[in-house]
Design a protein around this motif. Structure first.
Motif, mmCIF file in Angstrom:
data_model
loop_
_atom_site.group_PDB
_atom_site.id
_atom_site.type_symbol
_atom_site.label_atom_id
_atom_site.label_comp_id
_atom_site.label_asym_id
_atom_site.label_seq_id
_atom_site.Cartn_x
_atom_site.Cartn_y
_atom_site.Cartn_z
ATOM 1 N N GLY A 187 0.825 -1.202 0.000
ATOM 2 C CA GLY A 187 0.000 0.000 0.000
ATOM 3 C C GLY A 187 0.859 1.251 0.000
ATOM 4 O O GLY A 187 2.078 1.191 -0.188
ATOM 5 N N THR A 188 0.236 2.369 0.254
ATOM 6 C CA THR A 188 0.961 3.641 0.253
ATOM 7 C C THR A 188 0.899 4.371 1.588
ATOM 8 O O THR A 188 1.498 5.428 1.736
ATOM 9 N N GLN A 189 0.173 3.806 2.554
ATOM 10 C CA GLN A 189 0.017 4.477 3.841
ATOM 11 C C GLN A 189 0.541 3.595 4.973
ATOM 12 O O GLN A 189 0.233 2.413 5.028
ATOM 13 N N PRO A 190 1.339 4.169 5.874
ATOM 14 C CA PRO A 190 1.739 3.390 7.050
ATOM 15 C C PRO A 190 0.521 3.141 7.949
ATOM 16 O O PRO A 190 -0.530 3.767 7.762
ATOM 17 N N THR A 236 6.251 1.839 4.397
ATOM 18 C CA THR A 236 5.712 1.116 3.249
ATOM 19 C C THR A 236 6.851 0.777 2.298
ATOM 20 O O THR A 236 7.902 1.428 2.303
ATOM 21 N N LEU A 237 6.634 -0.235 1.490
ATOM 22 C CA LEU A 237 7.623 -0.573 0.464
ATOM 23 C C LEU A 237 7.784 0.597 -0.501
ATOM 24 O O LEU A 237 8.893 0.896 -0.946
ATOM 25 N N HIS A 238 6.677 1.268 -0.782
ATOM 26 C CA HIS A 238 6.702 2.443 -1.668
ATOM 27 C C HIS A 238 7.647 3.514 -1.117
ATOM 28 O O HIS A 238 8.453 4.084 -1.852
ATOM 29 N N THR A 253 -7.470 -2.094 -12.045
ATOM 30 C CA THR A 253 -6.088 -2.375 -11.674
ATOM 31 C C THR A 253 -5.687 -3.823 -11.906
ATOM 32 O O THR A 253 -4.623 -4.092 -12.477
ATOM 33 N N TRP A 254 -6.496 -4.762 -11.466
ATOM 34 C CA TRP A 254 -6.061 -6.150 -11.387
ATOM 35 C C TRP A 254 -6.142 -6.970 -12.668
ATOM 36 O O TRP A 254 -5.278 -7.849 -12.867
ATOM 37 N N PRO A 255 -7.114 -6.793 -13.556
ATOM 38 C CA PRO A 255 -7.151 -7.660 -14.750
ATOM 39 C C PRO A 255 -5.857 -7.716 -15.561
ATOM 40 O O PRO A 255 -5.401 -8.818 -15.900
ATOM 41 N N GLU A 269 1.871 -0.851 -4.431
ATOM 42 C CA GLU A 269 1.013 0.270 -4.032
ATOM 43 C C GLU A 269 -0.464 -0.115 -3.970
ATOM 44 O O GLU A 269 -1.220 0.422 -3.170
ATOM 45 N N ASN A 270 -0.893 -1.011 -4.829
ATOM 46 C CA ASN A 270 -2.311 -1.383 -4.882
ATOM 47 C C ASN A 270 -2.630 -2.669 -4.139
ATOM 48 O O ASN A 270 -3.743 -3.159 -4.211
#
Length: 115
Positions: free
Chosen positions: A16-19, A28-30, A102-104, A38-39
């Motif tokens: 994700g993008t938020q701690p 976060t890894l980001h 996002t996922w497909p 991120e997603n």
């Protein structure tokens, strides 16, 4: 979470993008410059049958958001490694629309097949 609290494992980063508030200091890894996560999120939502009257949906939404604000319940969820947010129906609808886009392509690229 119990292994983390006992000092037997450490988290290298969060997707994700938020701690999260209950893991202070875990970035976060980001934030660490590692892209592609991120997603990646785990989320839960409550659903109602199609055709449920809007006033019923509004009452349920208000109740679920109020429940998610309960401090003791939030602490109990944090013990499990989950963060309660209490999102609105509109924000969940927007999230679902984003997820459907996002996922497909990622799934297709991976070659994953469900049986």
């Amino acid at each position: 979470m119990e292994l983390y609290r006992a000092g037997k494992i450490r988290f290298l980063g969060l997707a994700g993008t938020q701690p999260v508030s209950f893991l202070p200091g875990v970035k976060t890894l980001h934030e660490q410059g590692v892209g592609g996560f991120e997603n990646v999120k785990i989320w839960y939502g409550a659903y109602v049958p199609k055709g449920t009257p809007p006033d019923t949906i509004a009452r349920l939404e208000k109740a679920f958001i109020a429940i998610a604000q309960n401090a003791q319940l939030r602490k109990n969820f944090e013990k499990l490694g989950l963060e309660l947010t209490g999102e609105s129906a509109a924000s969940m609808t927007a999230l679902l629309e984003k997820e459907k886009k996002t996922w497909p392509p990622i799934i297709k690229e991976s070659g994953f097949k469900a049986n």
